[in-house]
Design a protein around this motif. Structure first.
Motif, PDB file in Angstrom:
ATOM      1  N   PHE A 137      -5.991   1.400   5.254  1.00 59.43           N
ATOM      2  CA  PHE A 137      -6.043   0.529   4.081  1.00 59.43           C
ATOM      3  C   PHE A 137      -6.883  -0.694   4.436  1.00 59.43           C
ATOM      4  CE2 PHE A 137      -2.050   2.854   4.006  1.00 59.43           C
ATOM      5  CZ  PHE A 137      -2.081   3.446   2.747  1.00 59.43           C
TER       6      PHE A 137
ATOM      7  N   ASP B  45      -8.713   2.464   0.283  1.00 59.91           N
ATOM      8  CA  ASP B  45      -7.912   3.255   1.218  1.00 59.91           C
ATOM      9  C   ASP B  45      -8.562   4.612   1.408  1.00 59.91           C
ATOM     10  OD1 ASP B  45      -6.227   5.385  -0.569  1.00 59.91           O
ATOM     11  OD2 ASP B  45      -6.512   3.507  -1.675  1.00 59.91           O
TER      12      ASP B  45
ATOM     13  N   TYR C 117       0.852  -1.193   0.000  1.00 59.40           N
ATOM     14  CA  TYR C 117       0.000   0.000   0.000  1.00 59.40           C
ATOM     15  C   TYR C 117       0.884   1.238   0.000  1.00 59.40           C
ATOM     16  CZ  TYR C 117      -3.431  -3.469   1.519  1.00 59.40           C
ATOM     17  OH  TYR C 117      -4.225  -4.584   1.605  1.00 59.40           O
TER      18      TYR C 117
END
Length: 456
Positions: free
Chosen positions: A378, A385, A332
């Motif tokens: 996330f 997100d 992420y």
């Protein structure tokens, strides 16, 4: 087969269908912040009832969650100050002519076994302390050899014996140091982690990891030592370490080179040979002068299930499956838009900031901080997100947090924030998630913000 429940229906659920709202903010509103008041660590205990913060002045402040109101069952209890005490004092190392700062680097709670609570706190240099936090709401009265004001009586004046009794008194919370673990580290302590056996814990500095028994203060076992014979050959340092939540023989430690090593203490007394090493090959397209700096891992956390671990480097959060060492299963991007600004971030030293990360109660959502007092969530299940901001301007009670968006170039939309207008002096390095509920705590300089999901 039963259908998949929404995140908001699970304990410690996620962010995709949860509305987060402001709950509380603790701290002064002054723009001129004293260095000693800057929060340096945040940690919930195992039930989430207590929330501890440490600051650069060596103080530990514990907040306790109030019971839920019967008249307003939809409102959770607020966190109010439960105890404040000075954990560490500034010291001076006369051999090295160095001042030892009192800043609290880490706090870790021990599982509760009786009416008292215990926590470990450490400053950056050498000293770890075990604190007992206990309540007292009764006091003894009616001593035979002592007056009520504490003065001792003449034994010859005692003609009758009486049985002391306990009288109710105002609640007093006492914090007392039970153990001091000192002088086992030469370099800055960056991590402490309590083992699942509840008898031992580890402490890690830049080059070594030590194993302690909670009852023994005068010795520890060195389980990792990466110090080279010649310090000029030093190429990496230890940045974080943590025990596995279930397997008392397993721990991991991360390095400034972006690698994570998993060690098994059953293999040998000195775990210089790792059992597994997790490392992602570098993308040649992103290779730059700053590659090694931004790949340094600032935090590593096992999931509650023990199946995964999460690492945080400067630009991203990565989720690793313990059964797969070659690459993370999830990556992420936290603030990828800063990649073009690494030069200026290097000049103002922000590139060396150490961001922490945390899991929610059921490991479905991860959270970490960013600049401009932004923090990111996330959602692992829905691959979504969101960015929120911790700000006093948005701190009306029960007000719903609005997601923030960053404009990375071109025409900026009405609600977007330009990358060039981000304030790098405002940053969220320390975050914590309630282990059982949708309550989060984020630290911004000297303020602690508490948010919770909006209950209908």
């Amino acid at each position: 087969m039963a259908g998949k429940r929404k995140l908001s229906e699970r304990p410690g659920g996620g962010s995709s269908d949860v509305q987060w709202c402001f709950s509380q903010v603790k701290g002064a509103m002054d723009d001129d912040v004293a260095e000693a008041d800057i929060i340096s660590t945040v940690e919930f205990n195992h039930t989430g009832e207590l929330l501890a913060t440490g600051d650069k002045g060596g103080r530990v402040v514990i907040f306790q969650q109030e019971p839920e109101s019967k008249n307003q069952p939809q409102c959770r209890g607020e966190y109010n100050v439960y105890s404040t005490f000075q954990s560490h004092e500034p010291e001076f190392d006369y051999l090295k002519s160095l001042e030892i700062e009192e800043k609290i680097n880490k706090i870790r709670w021990l599982p509760q076994k009786n009416a008292a609570q215990f926590l470990l706190s450490t400053n950056a240099d050498k000293t770890i302390k075990l604190w007992k936090i206990s309540e007292r709401d009764k006091r003894p009265e009616g001593y035979n050899l002592k007056e009520e004001d504490g003065r001792y009586r003449d034994p010859n004046s005692v003609t009758t014996l009486r049985v002391p009794v306990l009288r109710p008194m105002d609640l007093m919370v006492e914090a007392s140091p039970r153990r001091v673990f000192a002088n086992a580290h030469t370099y800055h302590i960056n991590s402490i982690s309590v083992n699942s056996d509840h008898e031992t814990y580890l402490s890690a500095d830049d080059l070594r990891i030590n194993l302690w028994h909670l009852e023994i203060t005068d010795r520890s076992f060195n389980i990792v030592d990466i110090k080279p014979a010649n310090m000029e050959e030093l190429t990496e340092v230890i940045t974080a370490a943590e025990f596995h939540p279930d397997q008392c023989n397993t721990f991991v430690y991360s390095s400034s080179k972006g690698t994570i090593r998993l060690c098994d203490m059953r293999a040998s007394a000195l775990c210089d040979q790792h059992a597994k090493m997790f490392e992602e090959p570098e993308d040649p397209n992103n290779r730059s002068f700053f590659s090694e700096i931004i790949s340094s891992i600032s935090d590593v956390k096992f999931s509650h299930s023990g199946r995964y671990m999460m690492t945080r480097d400067y630009l991203s959060v990565k989720i690793w499956d313990l059964n797969m060492e070659t690459r993370p299963v999830e990556t992420y991007q936290v603030h990828e838009y800063l990649r073009s600004k690494l030069c200026s971030l290097y000049e103002n030293d922000c590139i060396f900031d150490k961001f922490e990360c945390c899991w929610n109660g059921n490991d479905s959502v991860v959270m970490t901080g960013s600049y401009n007092n932004f923090f990111r969530m996330f959602d692992r299940d829905y691959r979504q997100d969101v960015t929120f901001e911790a700000s006093r301007e948005n701190s009306k009670p029960r007000s719903v947090l609005k997601p923030r968006k960053i404009s990375t170039g071109g025409k900026r939309k009405k609600d977007e924030i330009s990358v060039d207008s981000l304030d790098f002096n405002k940053k969220i390095l320390h975050t914590a998630w309630h282990p059982l509920d949708n309550i989060i705590a984020v630290a911004t300089t000297n303020n602690l913000y508490i948010f919770q999901d909006k209950l209908n």
